[in-house]
Design a protein around this motif. Sequence first.
Motif, PDB file in Angstrom:
ATOM      1  N   GLY A 196      -1.188  19.603 -15.034  1.00  0.00           N
ATOM      2  CA  GLY A 196       0.247  19.874 -15.005  1.00  0.00           C
ATOM      3  C   GLY A 196       0.797  20.261 -13.643  1.00  0.00           C
ATOM      4  O   GLY A 196       2.010  20.473 -13.502  1.00  0.00           O
ATOM      5  N   VAL A 197      -0.068  20.356 -12.651  1.00  0.00           N
ATOM      6  CA  VAL A 197       0.375  20.736 -11.305  1.00  0.00           C
ATOM      7  C   VAL A 197       0.620  19.480 -10.470  1.00  0.00           C
ATOM      8  O   VAL A 197      -0.248  18.602 -10.401  1.00  0.00           O
ATOM      9  N   SER A 198       1.761  19.410  -9.844  1.00  0.00           N
ATOM     10  CA  SER A 198       2.086  18.249  -9.015  1.00  0.00           C
ATOM     11  C   SER A 198       1.325  18.292  -7.697  1.00  0.00           C
ATOM     12  O   SER A 198       0.828  19.343  -7.284  1.00  0.00           O
ATOM     13  N   GLY A 199       1.253  17.147  -7.030  1.00  0.00           N
ATOM     14  CA  GLY A 199       0.577  17.075  -5.745  1.00  0.00           C
ATOM     15  C   GLY A 199       1.455  17.571  -4.607  1.00  0.00           C
ATOM     16  O   GLY A 199       2.675  17.685  -4.732  1.00  0.00           O
ATOM     17  N   TYR A 200       0.823  17.848  -3.474  1.00  0.00           N
ATOM     18  CA  TYR A 200       1.571  18.300  -2.296  1.00  0.00           C
ATOM     19  C   TYR A 200       2.504  17.215  -1.775  1.00  0.00           C
ATOM     20  O   TYR A 200       3.625  17.505  -1.336  1.00  0.00           O
TER      21      TYR A 200
ATOM     22  N   LEU B 264      -0.345   2.778  -2.562  1.00  0.00           N
ATOM     23  CA  LEU B 264      -1.171   3.979  -2.539  1.00  0.00           C
ATOM     24  C   LEU B 264      -0.321   5.219  -2.301  1.00  0.00           C
ATOM     25  O   LEU B 264      -0.411   6.217  -3.032  1.00  0.00           O
ATOM     26  N   VAL B 265       0.511   5.174  -1.273  1.00  0.00           N
ATOM     27  CA  VAL B 265       1.346   6.333  -0.956  1.00  0.00           C
ATOM     28  C   VAL B 265       2.352   6.598  -2.071  1.00  0.00           C
ATOM     29  O   VAL B 265       2.622   7.754  -2.440  1.00  0.00           O
ATOM     30  N   ASP B 266       2.882   5.533  -2.649  1.00  0.00           N
ATOM     31  CA  ASP B 266       3.843   5.691  -3.739  1.00  0.00           C
ATOM     32  C   ASP B 266       3.222   6.439  -4.917  1.00  0.00           C
ATOM     33  O   ASP B 266       3.879   7.267  -5.563  1.00  0.00           O
ATOM     34  N   ALA B 267       1.943   6.166  -5.178  1.00  0.00           N
ATOM     35  CA  ALA B 267       1.266   6.850  -6.278  1.00  0.00           C
ATOM     36  C   ALA B 267       1.197   8.351  -6.030  1.00  0.00           C
ATOM     37  O   ALA B 267       1.380   9.161  -6.956  1.00  0.00           O
ATOM     38  N   TYR B 268       0.959   8.750  -4.788  1.00  0.00           N
ATOM     39  CA  TYR B 268       0.921  10.179  -4.458  1.00  0.00           C
ATOM     40  C   TYR B 268       2.321  10.782  -4.469  1.00  0.00           C
ATOM     41  O   TYR B 268       2.499  11.942  -4.865  1.00  0.00           O
ATOM     42  N   ALA B 269       3.298  10.006  -4.050  1.00  0.00           N
ATOM     43  CA  ALA B 269       4.677  10.498  -4.058  1.00  0.00           C
ATOM     44  C   ALA B 269       5.165  10.771  -5.481  1.00  0.00           C
ATOM     45  O   ALA B 269       6.051  11.602  -5.685  1.00  0.00           O
ATOM     46  N   LYS B 270       4.576  10.094  -6.459  1.00  0.00           N
ATOM     47  CA  LYS B 270       5.004  10.241  -7.849  1.00  0.00           C
ATOM     48  C   LYS B 270       4.056  11.108  -8.678  1.00  0.00           C
ATOM     49  O   LYS B 270       4.224  11.218  -9.890  1.00  0.00           O
TER      50      LYS B 270
ATOM     51  N   SER C 102       1.517  14.863 -14.272  1.00  0.00           N
ATOM     52  CA  SER C 102       1.116  14.187 -15.507  1.00  0.00           C
ATOM     53  C   SER C 102      -0.260  13.560 -15.314  1.00  0.00           C
ATOM     54  O   SER C 102      -0.615  13.119 -14.228  1.00  0.00           O
ATOM     55  N   THR C 103      -1.022  13.501 -16.391  1.00  0.00           N
ATOM     56  CA  THR C 103      -2.373  12.938 -16.329  1.00  0.00           C
ATOM     57  C   THR C 103      -2.337  11.476 -15.902  1.00  0.00           C
ATOM     58  O   THR C 103      -3.161  11.034 -15.088  1.00  0.00           O
ATOM     59  N   GLU C 104      -1.398  10.728 -16.420  1.00  0.00           N
ATOM     60  CA  GLU C 104      -1.296   9.302 -16.118  1.00  0.00           C
ATOM     61  C   GLU C 104      -1.091   9.054 -14.625  1.00  0.00           C
ATOM     62  O   GLU C 104      -1.785   8.231 -14.015  1.00  0.00           O
ATOM     63  N   LYS C 105      -0.164   9.773 -14.036  1.00  0.00           N
ATOM     64  CA  LYS C 105       0.148   9.532 -12.621  1.00  0.00           C
ATOM     65  C   LYS C 105      -0.931  10.095 -11.701  1.00  0.00           C
ATOM     66  O   LYS C 105      -1.203   9.532 -10.639  1.00  0.00           O
ATOM     67  N   THR C 106      -1.550  11.179 -12.107  1.00  0.00           N
ATOM     68  CA  THR C 106      -2.656  11.719 -11.318  1.00  0.00           C
ATOM     69  C   THR C 106      -3.829  10.746 -11.324  1.00  0.00           C
ATOM     70  O   THR C 106      -4.430  10.471 -10.274  1.00  0.00           O
ATOM     71  N   ASN C 107      -4.146  10.210 -12.479  1.00  0.00           N
ATOM     72  CA  ASN C 107      -5.247   9.252 -12.582  1.00  0.00           C
ATOM     73  C   ASN C 107      -4.978   7.995 -11.760  1.00  0.00           C
ATOM     74  O   ASN C 107      -5.894   7.451 -11.122  1.00  0.00           O
ATOM     75  N   LYS C 108      -3.749   7.531 -11.758  1.00  0.00           N
ATOM     76  CA  LYS C 108      -3.426   6.340 -10.982  1.00  0.00           C
ATOM     77  C   LYS C 108      -3.651   6.578  -9.496  1.00  0.00           C
ATOM     78  O   LYS C 108      -4.231   5.741  -8.793  1.00  0.00           O
ATOM     79  N   ALA C 109      -3.186   7.734  -9.002  1.00  0.00           N
ATOM     80  CA  ALA C 109      -3.372   8.051  -7.579  1.00  0.00           C
ATOM     81  C   ALA C 109      -4.858   8.150  -7.239  1.00  0.00           C
ATOM     82  O   ALA C 109      -5.300   7.645  -6.202  1.00  0.00           O
ATOM     83  N   MET C 110      -5.632   8.785  -8.111  1.00  0.00           N
ATOM     84  CA  MET C 110      -7.057   8.931  -7.851  1.00  0.00           C
ATOM     85  C   MET C 110      -7.773   7.582  -7.853  1.00  0.00           C
ATOM     86  O   MET C 110      -8.659   7.331  -7.029  1.00  0.00           O
ATOM     87  N   GLU C 111      -7.387   6.699  -8.770  1.00  0.00           N
ATOM     88  CA  GLU C 111      -8.001   5.373  -8.837  1.00  0.00           C
ATOM     89  C   GLU C 111      -7.704   4.558  -7.579  1.00  0.00           C
ATOM     90  O   GLU C 111      -8.592   3.895  -7.026  1.00  0.00           O
ATOM     91  N   LEU C 112      -6.460   4.588  -7.133  1.00  0.00           N
ATOM     92  CA  LEU C 112      -6.093   3.840  -5.931  1.00  0.00           C
ATOM     93  C   LEU C 112      -6.789   4.406  -4.699  1.00  0.00           C
ATOM     94  O   LEU C 112      -7.222   3.647  -3.824  1.00  0.00           O
TER      95      LEU C 112
END
Length: 360
Positions: A247-251, A327-333, A337-347
Amino acid sequence: MKKPLIVIGESIHASIPKTAEVMRQLVELGLDAYTARSESLDYIKNLIESQAARPEPGRRAGGADYIAVNLDAFGEDDPKTAINMMREYVKLVRKWGNGVPVCIDSSDDDVLKAGLKEWYNTSEDRGQKPALSEVEGTEDRLRSSIISSPLINSVKIYTIDKMLPLKKARLPRGSSGGQDFDFAFIGLLMSEDKPEGPGGSHSVDELYSLAQQIFDAAVGKYGFKPDEIYFDSTVFPLAIDMPMTPGVSGYTYRTFETIKKIKSDPKMKAAHCVLGVSNCVRDLPGRKIGVCRAYVAKAMEYGLDAVIANVEHHYGSVEPAGELLELVDAYAKMDGSTEKTNKAMELMSKFCQENRKQTK
């Protein structure tokens, strides 16, 4: 791409190994180090002139709106060393910078003050002004007579009342006419108070509140114009931007969303948002310039309009690679949420695997 970015050239920084080595050599040369010609001084001169040159087709460097100088590494053991060096480097930028103003960059307020006062102290230049018949050195002296307002990096919420009153401080008698110390500044969005955001860091709302406080003091109390204020919401390395708490967003998300919130505020829309982009690629295995280019392009979508960067890379004017922008867009978003965190980690995992293979 949007309108050109304001570019703060970062090449004169004591954290850059080659530059630091040359700086040490100049210190060892003694009293005449910054006036007598030497290979080391020529190196610094080239750094200044190459950043200050007007952009032309086929020219890699040039186009800086400010030339940053950071000497903090020399003040770790003796702060006075950094203060004295900053005075000398400010004079060099004024002499060889072709009218491009200096960005005085330091975590030490005394270094910032010394550099600011030296920027406007042209008594030495005027005392050396040649007769019209004297041609040698005239161009350098004409350049040094052009005094544009410098940039101070940085002011924090807890240093406002120490630094911003300098806006109306008067120069000492005998310098250059007693004008004010006019300057713009970068407001670093950090606080001494304990962060209250999720994950133990400042939330977007907290960072936005810091920007509001800095803006209100600068404009309302000290007479700054909105476009003399630059907000730095800080850059966190993508490689380690991995929230460990659900539930914590990225920097990166917080950095970009803070920019958007500042630029969406009608009161602050004329202020600038700036980032030192090179930190975003720390610890990545490759394609660092490309990732920086994508990072800047994505940040511009949120309202970024200034960068601290190597002028040779022309960030903001060259389109980034699509896969790096993704890649950067995934971190910006990455909002927590689990879905968006997983996407950033996969990329990021895919990026690292591909680029480690290329560097073997």
